[in-house]
Design a protein around this motif. Structure first.
Motif, PDB file in Angstrom:
ATOM      1  N   THR A  90     -10.512   6.542  -1.849  1.00 14.52           N
ATOM      2  CA  THR A  90     -10.230   6.642  -0.424  1.00 14.52           C
ATOM      3  C   THR A  90      -9.211   5.593   0.004  1.00 14.52           C
ATOM      4  O   THR A  90      -8.237   5.892   0.706  1.00 14.52           O
ATOM      5  CB  THR A  90     -11.526   6.476   0.392  1.00 14.52           C
ATOM      6  N   ASN A  91      -9.404   4.358  -0.440  1.00 18.33           N
ATOM      7  CA  ASN A  91      -8.486   3.274  -0.068  1.00 18.33           C
ATOM      8  C   ASN A  91      -7.062   3.571  -0.518  1.00 18.33           C
ATOM      9  O   ASN A  91      -6.091   3.367   0.235  1.00 18.33           O
ATOM     10  CB  ASN A  91      -8.955   1.948  -0.668  1.00 18.33           C
ATOM     11  N   LYS A  94      -5.690   6.758   1.482  1.00 23.06           N
ATOM     12  CA  LYS A  94      -5.439   6.454   2.891  1.00 23.06           C
ATOM     13  C   LYS A  94      -4.146   5.672   3.053  1.00 23.06           C
ATOM     14  O   LYS A  94      -3.412   5.837   4.040  1.00 23.06           O
ATOM     15  CB  LYS A  94      -6.608   5.649   3.474  1.00 23.06           C
ATOM     16  N   LYS A  97      -0.742   7.468   3.804  1.00 19.96           N
ATOM     17  CA  LYS A  97      -0.381   8.060   5.093  1.00 19.96           C
ATOM     18  C   LYS A  97       0.967   7.506   5.560  1.00 19.96           C
ATOM     19  O   LYS A  97       1.251   6.325   5.400  1.00 19.96           O
ATOM     20  CB  LYS A  97      -1.444   7.747   6.143  1.00 19.96           C
ATOM     21  N   ILE A 145      -9.183  13.353   3.859  1.00 17.49           N
ATOM     22  CA  ILE A 145      -8.302  12.403   4.551  1.00 17.49           C
ATOM     23  C   ILE A 145      -7.162  13.153   5.246  1.00 17.49           C
ATOM     24  O   ILE A 145      -6.776  12.830   6.375  1.00 17.49           O
ATOM     25  CB  ILE A 145      -7.741  11.355   3.567  1.00 17.49           C
ATOM     26  N   LEU A 379      -1.977  12.391  -1.514  1.00 20.37           N
ATOM     27  CA  LEU A 379      -2.284  12.821  -0.154  1.00 20.37           C
ATOM     28  C   LEU A 379      -1.310  13.895   0.330  1.00 20.37           C
ATOM     29  O   LEU A 379      -1.709  14.867   0.990  1.00 20.37           O
ATOM     30  CB  LEU A 379      -2.274  11.624   0.800  1.00 20.37           C
TER      31      LEU A 379
END
Length: 427
Positions: A90-91, A94, A97, A145, A379
């Motif tokens: 996740t880190n 994220k 982005k 995300i 992502l």
């Protein structure tokens, strides 16, 4: 592993061939399944699940009760490990982005780009001999995300008609919206056309065997996007005398145990290291539970001795490995100049398995040399970029004449008129 000594460049393409079937060998079967699923929906899906997975299911949708049962079956230590991995993944994702890109390209001409999530995504999670719950993390976390509204997961059922509890636990943890017990070609066909139980999606993600890979490629003929052609796993290690032979052997075997059609390659400027790694492979292989699978992969694999780092790098870029481990006295040279690799692992204490599970990078990567043109999943894979523009009266006056001249030169008078009308109204 076959040892090859200073191969000439003319032989590289032959030496570096992947041990995979050609698309022609598989495509006829994939076409047959696709046509059947397109016409007959779940009836065809159930037929192929019985044929290929050996299980007949009355209902292939995973229920809330099955998810609750799976959560209770996963050991607490494994849950904690999965949660740690999820946090790191996740880190990292994220951090990918990006802000809106805005430029006033000319006075009165505003252009910008924004990203929007792909609304419906399908995640394919292999089951078989190795139920890859880690792949759920790699796909569902960035999908969540990105803001994808439908995250559908397909994974093949086992002989008892169930999906591995760790897969269900991880899918529930990561916000998957629907889980279907179906695998192989029929799962990809379901994602492509939609059936009574499998929603049609806009993009398909996930690794698989050669049949799944060809099925994903075929799905693009029907307007469905895919992450990449991700087939059997592969690893290339470049190492010299500064590397630890037992570490190198363990990394090679970690990929070899994925499947009999996996491939691992060692490239080295040290004959001594190659010999030491060979001995370590024999020693470590003997005690692996998946020894039969790993042995078949090792039989397809090679140790290549080259004279220097420059030749090694050229050969590696020609191969384009999915996973690339660098353990040399000159790591920066490889890191700075590698052009074709899915993911790079640097130094003696960076095993490829770290990226497979918990370091934070994504393990869904291009194989078969596709890293020469494709990126691994990230992502952006779950988003698309939309451009916007807003032109004022001053703006159309600034660029209008250029548009008129260019469209007229291309013989597209309606394009020209769309500008001319506006310019004349401003006189």
């Amino acid at each position: 592993m076959k040892i090859i000594n200073k191969p000439s460049k003319e032989t590289w393409s032959k030496i570096l061939e992947r041990p995979t079937k050609t698309v022609d060998d598989i495509e006829s079967l994939v076409n047959e399944v696709f046509a059947d699923v397109q016409k007959n929906g779940d009836q065809a899906v159930q037929k192929y699940t019985a044929k290929f997975d050996g299980i007949s299911l009355e209902n292939n949708i995973v229920s809330e009760a099955e998810i609750a049962e799976a959560i209770s079956l996963v050991p607490e230590e494994l849950k904690a490990a999965i949660q740690l991995a999820k946090e790191n993944i996740t880190n990292f994702h994220k951090a990918q982005k990006t802000d809106k890109v805005f430029v006033e390209t000319a006075n009165g001409v505003e252009c910008w780009q924004e990203k929007r999530p792909i609304q419906k995504v399908g995640l394919y999670i292999p089951g078989g001999t190795a139920p890859l719950f880690s792949t759920v993390l790699m796909l569902a976390v960035p999908a969540q995300i990105a803001g994808c509204s439908e995250i559908v997961l397909c994974s093949p059922p086992n002989a008892a008609g169930k999906i591995n509890p760790a897969i269900l636990y991880t899918a529930n943890l990561c916000g998957v919206t629907k889980i279907v017990k179906v695998g192989g070609i029929q799962a990809i066909a379901g994602f492509t056309f939609g059936t009574e139980s499998i929603p049609q999606v806009y993009k398909i993600f996930g690794p698989g065997n050669q049949f799944v890979t060809v099925a994903k490629q075929l799905s693009t003929k029907y307007g469905v996007a895919i992450d990449m052609p991700a087939g059997p796993s592969e690893l290339l290690v470049v190492a010299d005398d500064t590397a630890k032979a037992n570490y190198v052997a363990s990394d090679l075997l970690s990929q070899a145990e994925h499947g009999a059609d996996s491939q691992v390659i060692l490239v080295s400027t040290s004959k001594e290291l190659i010999n030491e790694v060979e001995k370590e492979i024999e020693k470590q292989l003997a005690v692996l539970p998946r020894v039969e699978i790993a042995e078949k992969a090792i039989a397809n694999s090679k140790s290549i001795f080259v004279e220097n780092d420059e030749i090694a790098l050229e050969l590696i870029n020609e191969y384009g490995p999915e996973h690339f481990i660098v353990c040399t006295n000159n790591n920066d040279f490889y890191v700075d100049h590698i052009a074709n690799a899915g993911s790079v692992f640097i130094g003696n204490y960076t095993p490829e398995s770290a990226g497979d599970y918990a370091s934070g990078t994504n393990h869904t990567l291009p194989t078969n040399g596709f890293c020469k043109a494709y990126s691994g999943v990230n992502l952006d894979s779950f988003q698309k970029s939309i451009t916007f523009q807003k032109i004022s009266k001053i703006g159309i006056q600034n660029i209008g004449n250029a548009i008129e001249l260019m469209s007229a030169a291309e013989g597209l008078d309606a394009h020209k008129n769309a500008v001319t009308l506006r310019l004349e109204s401003l006189k």
